[in-house]
Write a protein that holds these residues in place. Structure first.
Motif, PDB file in Angstrom:
ATOM      1  N   THR A 186       0.791  -1.240   0.000  1.00 32.72           N
ATOM      2  CA  THR A 186       0.000   0.000   0.000  1.00 32.72           C
ATOM      3  C   THR A 186       0.822   1.289   0.000  1.00 32.72           C
ATOM      4  O   THR A 186       0.258   2.359  -0.232  1.00 32.72           O
ATOM      5  N   LEU A 187       2.117   1.216   0.275  1.00 32.48           N
ATOM      6  CA  LEU A 187       2.912   2.435   0.383  1.00 32.48           C
ATOM      7  C   LEU A 187       2.895   3.232  -0.916  1.00 32.48           C
ATOM      8  O   LEU A 187       2.782   4.466  -0.899  1.00 32.48           O
ATOM      9  N   ASP A 188       2.998   2.568  -2.067  1.00 26.62           N
ATOM     10  CA  ASP A 188       2.997   3.290  -3.345  1.00 26.62           C
ATOM     11  C   ASP A 188       1.650   3.977  -3.590  1.00 26.62           C
ATOM     12  O   ASP A 188       1.602   5.100  -4.110  1.00 26.62           O
ATOM     13  N   LEU A 189       0.574   3.305  -3.220  1.00 23.13           N
ATOM     14  CA  LEU A 189      -0.755   3.917  -3.374  1.00 23.13           C
ATOM     15  C   LEU A 189      -0.875   5.144  -2.481  1.00 23.13           C
ATOM     16  O   LEU A 189      -1.445   6.165  -2.883  1.00 23.13           O
ATOM     17  N   GLU A 190      -0.338   5.049  -1.276  1.00 27.80           N
ATOM     18  CA  GLU A 190      -0.409   6.169  -0.330  1.00 27.80           C
ATOM     19  C   GLU A 190       0.495   7.322  -0.750  1.00 27.80           C
ATOM     20  O   GLU A 190       0.083   8.485  -0.731  1.00 27.80           O
ATOM     21  N   GLU A 191       1.710   7.016  -1.147  1.00 31.53           N
ATOM     22  CA  GLU A 191       2.689   8.063  -1.454  1.00 31.53           C
ATOM     23  C   GLU A 191       2.440   8.710  -2.808  1.00 31.53           C
ATOM     24  O   GLU A 191       2.509   9.938  -2.936  1.00 31.53           O
ATOM     25  N   ARG A 192       2.123   7.915  -3.817  1.00 29.05           N
ATOM     26  CA  ARG A 192       2.023   8.440  -5.183  1.00 29.05           C
ATOM     27  C   ARG A 192       0.594   8.778  -5.608  1.00 29.05           C
ATOM     28  O   ARG A 192       0.393   9.604  -6.511  1.00 29.05           O
ATOM     29  N   TYR A 193      -0.390   8.146  -4.954  1.00 25.33           N
ATOM     30  CA  TYR A 193      -1.778   8.339  -5.383  1.00 25.33           C
ATOM     31  C   TYR A 193      -2.674   8.887  -4.259  1.00 25.33           C
ATOM     32  O   TYR A 193      -3.890   8.870  -4.374  1.00 25.33           O
ATOM     33  N   ASN A 194      -2.045   9.347  -3.205  1.00 25.99           N
ATOM     34  CA  ASN A 194      -2.759  10.047  -2.135  1.00 25.99           C
ATOM     35  C   ASN A 194      -3.828   9.187  -1.454  1.00 25.99           C
ATOM     36  O   ASN A 194      -4.848   9.681  -0.995  1.00 25.99           O
ATOM     37  N   TRP A 195      -3.595   7.879  -1.382  1.00 21.94           N
ATOM     38  CA  TRP A 195      -4.500   7.009  -0.646  1.00 21.94           C
ATOM     39  C   TRP A 195      -4.206   7.144   0.852  1.00 21.94           C
ATOM     40  O   TRP A 195      -3.172   7.650   1.267  1.00 21.94           O
ATOM     41  N   THR A 196      -5.125   6.682   1.648  1.00 18.59           N
ATOM     42  CA  THR A 196      -4.898   6.553   3.094  1.00 18.59           C
ATOM     43  C   THR A 196      -5.659   5.324   3.568  1.00 18.59           C
ATOM     44  O   THR A 196      -6.386   4.691   2.793  1.00 18.59           O
ATOM     45  N   GLY A 197      -5.495   4.974   4.860  1.00 17.65           N
ATOM     46  CA  GLY A 197      -6.180   3.782   5.349  1.00 17.65           C
ATOM     47  C   GLY A 197      -5.713   3.383   6.731  1.00 17.65           C
ATOM     48  O   GLY A 197      -5.401   4.248   7.564  1.00 17.65           O
ATOM     49  N   ALA A 198      -5.649   2.066   6.956  1.00 13.40           N
ATOM     50  CA  ALA A 198      -5.245   1.528   8.255  1.00 13.40           C
ATOM     51  C   ALA A 198      -4.235   0.418   8.045  1.00 13.40           C
ATOM     52  O   ALA A 198      -4.411  -0.449   7.172  1.00 13.40           O
ATOM     53  N   LEU A 199      -3.167   0.458   8.834  1.00 14.02           N
ATOM     54  CA  LEU A 199      -2.109  -0.551   8.782  1.00 14.02           C
ATOM     55  C   LEU A 199      -2.124  -1.340  10.085  1.00 14.02           C
ATOM     56  O   LEU A 199      -1.944  -0.775  11.160  1.00 14.02           O
ATOM     57  N   ILE A 200      -2.347  -2.640  10.001  1.00 12.36           N
ATOM     58  CA  ILE A 200      -2.450  -3.500  11.174  1.00 12.36           C
ATOM     59  C   ILE A 200      -1.227  -4.402  11.228  1.00 12.36           C
ATOM     60  O   ILE A 200      -0.896  -5.074  10.244  1.00 12.36           O
ATOM     61  N   GLU A 201      -0.573  -4.421  12.377  1.00  7.40           N
ATOM     62  CA  GLU A 201       0.630  -5.247  12.537  1.00  7.40           C
ATOM     63  C   GLU A 201       0.622  -5.903  13.908  1.00  7.40           C
ATOM     64  O   GLU A 201       0.418  -5.237  14.925  1.00  7.40           O
ATOM     65  N   ALA A 202       0.865  -7.209  13.917  1.00  5.42           N
ATOM     66  CA  ALA A 202       0.776  -7.981  15.162  1.00  5.42           C
ATOM     67  C   ALA A 202       2.063  -7.983  15.969  1.00  5.42           C
ATOM     68  O   ALA A 202       2.034  -8.135  17.189  1.00  5.42           O
ATOM     69  N   SER A 203       3.202  -7.815  15.324  1.00  2.32           N
ATOM     70  CA  SER A 203       4.491  -7.951  16.000  1.00  2.32           C
ATOM     71  C   SER A 203       4.978  -6.615  16.573  1.00  2.32           C
ATOM     72  O   SER A 203       5.161  -5.657  15.812  1.00  2.32           O
ATOM     73  N   PRO A 204       5.228  -6.531  17.878  1.00  2.00           N
ATOM     74  CA  PRO A 204       5.747  -5.284  18.471  1.00  2.00           C
ATOM     75  C   PRO A 204       7.064  -4.812  17.851  1.00  2.00           C
ATOM     76  O   PRO A 204       7.205  -3.615  17.566  1.00  2.00           O
ATOM     77  N   PRO A 205       8.054  -5.686  17.602  1.00  2.00           N
ATOM     78  CA  PRO A 205       9.291  -5.193  16.960  1.00  2.00           C
ATOM     79  C   PRO A 205       9.035  -4.616  15.564  1.00  2.00           C
ATOM     80  O   PRO A 205       9.623  -3.595  15.195  1.00  2.00           O
ATOM     81  N   ASN A 206       8.181  -5.265  14.790  1.00  2.00           N
ATOM     82  CA  ASN A 206       7.854  -4.728  13.466  1.00  2.00           C
ATOM     83  C   ASN A 206       7.123  -3.396  13.576  1.00  2.00           C
ATOM     84  O   ASN A 206       7.364  -2.463  12.801  1.00  2.00           O
ATOM     85  N   PHE A 207       6.214  -3.327  14.543  1.00  2.00           N
ATOM     86  CA  PHE A 207       5.435  -2.100  14.718  1.00  2.00           C
ATOM     87  C   PHE A 207       6.341  -0.938  15.126  1.00  2.00           C
ATOM     88  O   PHE A 207       6.080   0.214  14.743  1.00  2.00           O
ATOM     89  N   GLU A 208       7.376  -1.230  15.872  1.00  2.00           N
ATOM     90  CA  GLU A 208       8.313  -0.174  16.270  1.00  2.00           C
ATOM     91  C   GLU A 208       8.961   0.452  15.046  1.00  2.00           C
ATOM     92  O   GLU A 208       9.148   1.673  14.975  1.00  2.00           O
TER      93      GLU A 208
END
Length: 447
Positions: free
Chosen positions: A268-290
């Motif tokens: 989704t990063l390309d959609l957000e950065e280049r096409y002005n999308w937004t949304g929600a990012l869900i991540e289960a791992s605390p180290p990854n979320f950091e």
């Protein structure tokens, strides 16, 4: 003209009043008309006035006296009117005091509420003894309220009604808030036990996600913090298919579960950065979320695992870089695996996808990305698709634990979706299915 004398007495039916007759004809002291000499000796003759001390020179003093008497009368009148006004003012103040009484009572109640809140904070401190966690909770509440307030005002009044200064204040406040990943994954055990009994549509559960599992988007004015800025396709080949389906549309909404660090193999990063999308990012791992927190993504970040049931669950999560997942003891003979230095076994709270969907309060989700290394089918079975409006869905099937890829395909076709088979797919046939909701706006191009 007859004027009653001041010393006259009136008796029954008998008029004994004496009258003094005043005429224009001057009279002498004997009552006879005055002669010339008498006029000269009259009370008002110049000679008499001079004799009595009233000379023409003192007429100015007499006039001044009359002026003072007139001024005194005027002042008396104004004093009377001022008194009337003061009386009216007293009545107004009295009415105002009565009107303000409810306000004073409300202030008193607020003061009592403040004391109650202060007591609760003290109890919280005594219970947790973790100032960092408490401070994080307070910041999370503050930033959530600021963002909700801004969104509600824009939705109700229109963005044009909000001054740029107000927007900047809110965004600056959000920008300056920092987060601790470990704290975001820490939950009060008493609250968790209650939530484990709640169904996925429970309003208390939905509010908990908004209150405790919610990091607001980084403002668009804040630059991304990427390891590889300028890279054209950070996905694993899915971007061409996205652009084909969405026809380079801008300003759309996504939900990505399995967001990892928000950059590497991001769908989704390309959609957000280049096409002005937004949304929600869900991540289960605390180290990854950091790591995800540092990317300055322009989407909501949710530190949660997706539950495999229609209610919250607590599970052991195997942190393993991009392939971390819910630990399944059956894969390891009922035992926990031996871990290397880059792997961790972490206990996490999992929320149903539908709970998070309701918390986001979206009428429409253009794209849902589900990549959780093997439990995608189980999550799909928890979603009431008749209560959601997800237009395009991509799900990984290659690591299926409980269901096969054919089962996923069959199940989604029954939910009124069809399989995308466009010519732009690259990585898709090997690892993922992509489904388009029948009859939606993106289905027109691919009947």
């Amino acid at each position: 003209m007859l004027i009653p004398g001041a010393s006259c007495v009136q008796e029954e039916d008998v008029d004994t009043r004496e009258y003094v007759v005043i005429s224009d004809t001057p009279r002498s002291s004997t009552g006879q008309p005055a002669q010339k000499g008498d006029r000269e000796n009259s009370l008002f003759s110049p000679q008499s006035m001079q004799h009595q001390g009233f000379s023409l020179k003192n007429r100015g003093a007499s006039m001044l006296l009359w002026a003072l008497l007139a001024a005194s009368a005027v002042l008396t009148w104004h004093s009377y009117m001022l008194g009337e006004r003061l009386d009216n003012l007293v009545k107004v103040v009295s009415r105002l005091h009565g009107a303000l009484q409810p306000m004073h009572e409300a202030q008193k109640r607020l003061a009592e509420k403040d004391e109650e809140i202060e007591q609760k904070v003290k109890e919280e401190i005594a219970a947790r003894k973790n100032s960092t966690q408490i401070a994080q909770g307070m910041m999370s509440d503050a930033e959530r309220l600021l963002q909700i307030a801004l969104e509600r005002i824009e939705r109700i009044s229109g963005a044009a009604k909000i001054s740029e200064d107000t927007k900047k204040l809110v965004k600056d406040a959000l920008k300056n808030i920092t987060y601790d990943a470990k704290t975001l994954y820490t939950h009060d055990e008493a609250e968790v036990q209650k939530m484990l009994e709640m169904e996925q549509e429970d309003s208390n559960l939905i509010n908990y996600v908004r209150r405790k599992m919610w990091v607001t988007p980084s403002p668009r004015t804040v630059p991304y913090n990427l390891r590889s800025p300028g890279k054209m396709d950070r996905s694993e080949g899915q971007l061409p298919a996205f652009l084909d389906i969405f026809e380079n549309s801008t300003g759309k909404y996504f939900i990505e579960c399995g967001a990892f660090d928000g950059e590497e193999i991001s769908n989704t990063l390309d959609l957000e950065e280049r096409y002005n999308w937004t949304g929600a990012l869900i991540e289960a791992s605390p180290p990854n979320f950091e790591s995800l927190l540092t990317r300055n993504r322009k989407s909501i970040l949710i530190p949660a695992c997706l539950s495999l049931e229609k209610k919250p669950t607590k599970v052991k999560f195997l942190h393993k870089g991009t392939v971390g997942k819910i630990f399944n003891s059956s894969e390891h003979g009922g035992k926990e695996p031996s871990l290397n230095q880059n792997e961790k076994m972490i206990e996490v709270l999992c929320m149903p996808f539908f709970t998070i969907y309701k918390a986001l309060d979206r009428q429409e989700v253009d794209l849902f990305v589900l990549d959780i290394e093997g439990h995608e089918n189980e999550v799909l079975h928890t979603i009431p698709f008749d209560k959601t409006n997800i237009l395009v869905l991509i799900a990984e099937f290659s690591h299926g634990v409980k269901f096969s890829k054919d089962h996923m395909k069959e199940y989604m076709l029954k939910q009124d979706y069809r399989l995308y088979e466009g010519t732009k797919q690259n990585y898709w046939p090997k690892e993922n299915f992509m489904f388009i909701k029948k009859g939606c706006k993106y289905d027109k191009k691919h009947p």
